[in-house]
Motif scaffolding. Structure first.
Motif, short mmCIF file in Angstrom:
data_model
loop_
_atom_site.label_atom_id
_atom_site.label_comp_id
_atom_site.label_asym_id
_atom_site.label_seq_id
_atom_site.Cartn_x
_atom_site.Cartn_y
_atom_site.Cartn_z
N ASN A 109 10.33 38.68 13.52
CA ASN A 109 11.64 38.66 12.88
C ASN A 109 12.56 37.57 13.43
O ASN A 109 13.57 37.24 12.80
CB ASN A 109 12.32 40.03 13.02
N LEU A 110 12.22 37.03 14.59
CA LEU A 110 13.05 35.97 15.18
C LEU A 110 12.49 34.62 14.75
O LEU A 110 12.02 33.82 15.57
CB LEU A 110 13.06 36.10 16.71
N ASP A 111 12.54 34.37 13.44
CA ASP A 111 11.93 33.14 12.91
C ASP A 111 12.88 32.34 12.03
O ASP A 111 12.45 31.53 11.22
CB ASP A 111 10.67 33.49 12.11
N ALA A 112 14.19 32.55 12.20
CA ALA A 112 15.17 31.73 11.46
C ALA A 112 15.02 30.28 11.90
O ALA A 112 14.53 30.00 13.00
CB ALA A 112 16.59 32.24 11.74
N PRO A 113 15.43 29.34 11.05
CA PRO A 113 15.26 27.91 11.39
C PRO A 113 15.81 27.52 12.75
O PRO A 113 15.19 26.73 13.47
CB PRO A 113 16.01 27.20 10.25
N TRP A 114 17.00 28.05 13.11
CA TRP A 114 17.57 27.67 14.40
C TRP A 114 16.84 28.30 15.58
O TRP A 114 17.04 27.91 16.74
CB TRP A 114 19.05 28.04 14.46
N MET A 115 15.97 29.27 15.31
CA MET A 115 15.20 29.93 16.36
C MET A 115 13.84 29.28 16.58
O MET A 115 13.03 29.78 17.36
CB MET A 115 14.97 31.41 16.01
N THR A 116 13.60 28.17 15.90
CA THR A 116 12.31 27.48 16.02
C THR A 116 12.52 26.05 16.47
O THR A 116 13.60 25.48 16.30
CB THR A 116 11.56 27.47 14.67
N VAL A 117 11.48 25.50 17.04
CA VAL A 117 11.49 24.09 17.43
C VAL A 117 10.21 23.46 16.90
O VAL A 117 9.12 23.99 17.10
CB VAL A 117 11.60 23.92 18.97
N GLY A 118 10.35 22.36 16.19
CA GLY A 118 9.19 21.74 15.58
C GLY A 118 8.63 22.60 14.46
O GLY A 118 9.33 23.45 13.90
N SER A 119 7.39 22.39 14.14
CA SER A 119 6.74 23.18 13.10
C SER A 119 5.36 23.59 13.58
O SER A 119 4.73 22.89 14.37
CB SER A 119 6.61 22.37 11.80
N SER A 120 4.90 24.73 13.10
CA SER A 120 3.59 25.23 13.49
C SER A 120 2.67 25.27 12.28
O SER A 120 2.96 25.97 11.31
CB SER A 120 3.72 26.64 14.09
N PRO A 121 1.58 24.50 12.32
CA PRO A 121 0.64 24.52 11.19
C PRO A 121 -0.13 25.83 11.12
O PRO A 121 -0.72 26.17 10.09
CB PRO A 121 -0.28 23.34 11.48
N GLY A 122 -0.13 26.58 12.24
CA GLY A 122 -0.82 27.85 12.26
C GLY A 122 -2.33 27.70 12.31
O GLY A 122 -2.87 26.60 12.49
N TYR A 123 -3.01 28.81 12.11
CA TYR A 123 -4.48 28.83 12.16
C TYR A 123 -4.96 29.61 10.94
O TYR A 123 -4.78 30.83 10.86
CB TYR A 123 -4.94 29.51 13.44
N ASP A 124 -5.55 28.91 9.99
CA ASP A 124 -6.01 29.52 8.75
C ASP A 124 -7.53 29.72 8.83
O ASP A 124 -8.28 28.75 8.79
CB ASP A 124 -5.66 28.62 7.57
N PRO A 125 -8.00 30.98 8.95
CA PRO A 125 -9.43 31.23 9.12
C PRO A 125 -10.20 31.35 7.80
O PRO A 125 -11.37 31.76 7.81
CB PRO A 125 -9.44 32.57 9.86
N ARG A 126 -9.59 30.99 6.70
CA ARG A 126 -10.27 31.11 5.40
C ARG A 126 -11.20 29.91 5.18
O ARG A 126 -10.90 28.79 5.55
CB ARG A 126 -9.25 31.19 4.27
N ARG A 127 -12.31 30.20 4.55
CA ARG A 127 -13.28 29.17 4.19
C ARG A 127 -13.58 29.33 2.70
O ARG A 127 -14.08 30.36 2.27
CB ARG A 127 -14.55 29.31 5.01
N ASN A 128 -13.22 28.30 1.93
CA ASN A 128 -13.36 28.35 0.46
C ASN A 128 -12.63 29.56 -0.13
O ASN A 128 -13.12 30.21 -1.05
CB ASN A 128 -14.84 28.40 0.07
N GLY A 129 -11.46 29.84 0.44
CA GLY A 129 -10.64 30.93 -0.07
C GLY A 129 -11.03 32.30 0.44
O GLY A 129 -10.32 33.29 0.19
#
Length: 242
Positions: A109-129
């Motif tokens: 819940n602490l993910d408002a723009p001012w509560m973040t620095v930079g950007s996170s591409p994350g980790y997407d474990p999907r393969r072909n959807g």
């Protein structure tokens, strides 16, 4: 009769810190290297992505990253005296579980723009959807079983105490000063894209360690947060939180 010492033979005062003494002790390096290996693979992934390699093709780095960290932890395990003592009491474990859940709720819940620095591409474990459950299991296991041990050894056991005393192993967690507490918490927070959530988590885990005087309490809370976060990410598809 007053005696006068010959300055040529009088012993000189020992300096507080020897210029020949290494900055970090062997015990410190045992806590630094696993964390350093973890950060190395993050930097390596970013560099490889900049060369044009698709992020989806770099998912294999995480198993290697976690494996390297786990091996370093296993190699140095005998030196982690703070993890070789008795486990927390049942009451302390319940408190740690509750703290871990609370940190999770705050984290997502602490993910408002001012509560973040930079950007996170994350980790997407999907393969072909389709979800790749091997990658998912490795990701959650690494985040819940390896990362909490590595980070708590580095941030709480080492950094928080080392800021106050070079002989950090001799400093009781309950005697950590405000300087060590704040430095470790702020740095831990800005290690993460969600810096405010990171600071909140750092405060929670640090207070557990200081109050219970047992690093396993902080490790358990951290593991609960990371494990449940992994389940929530998969259930909601919120890959950016990974």
């Amino acid at each position: 009769m007053t005696e006068h010492n010959d300055p040529r033979t009088a012993p000189s005062a020992s300096p507080a810190f020897s210029v020949d003494a290494p900055l970090f002790s062997r015990a410190a390096w045992a806590r630094i290297l696993p964390f350093g290996a973890y950060i190395f693979f993050i930097i390596l992934g970013d560099m490889l992505e900049r060369t044009g390699i698709a992020r989806a093709d770099l998912r294999w780095l995480y198993p290697v990253q976690i494996g390297a960290v786990a091996l370093l932890l296993a190699y140095n395990w005998r030196g982690y005296h703070e993890l070789r003592g008795p486990l927390p009491s049942v009451r302390q474990m319940l408190v740690s579980l509750a703290v871990g859940v609370l940190v999770l709720v705050l984290w997502i819940n602490l993910d408002a723009p001012w509560m973040t620095v930079g950007s996170s591409p994350g980790y997407d474990p999907r393969r072909n959807g389709e979800l790749d459950w091997v990658l998912i299991v490795i990701r959650i296991a690494g985040a819940a079983l390896v990362v909490p041990v590595m980070e708590e050894l580095f941030w709480r056991s080492f950094v928080m105490r080392w800021v106050d005393s070079a002989d950090f192993e001799a400093l009781e967690p309950a005697r950590v000063g405000i300087k060590g507490f704040l430095v470790s918490v702020v740095l831990f927070g800005f290690e993460h894209n969600l810096w405010l959530a990171g600071i909140v988590a750092g405060v929670a885990y640090s207070l557990l360690y200081m109050r219970h005087r047992n690093l396993w309490s902080a490790v358990l809370a951290h593991a609960v947060t990371n494990g449940l976060l992994g389940v929530w990410v998969v259930a909601t598809g919120s890959w950016a939180f990974w």
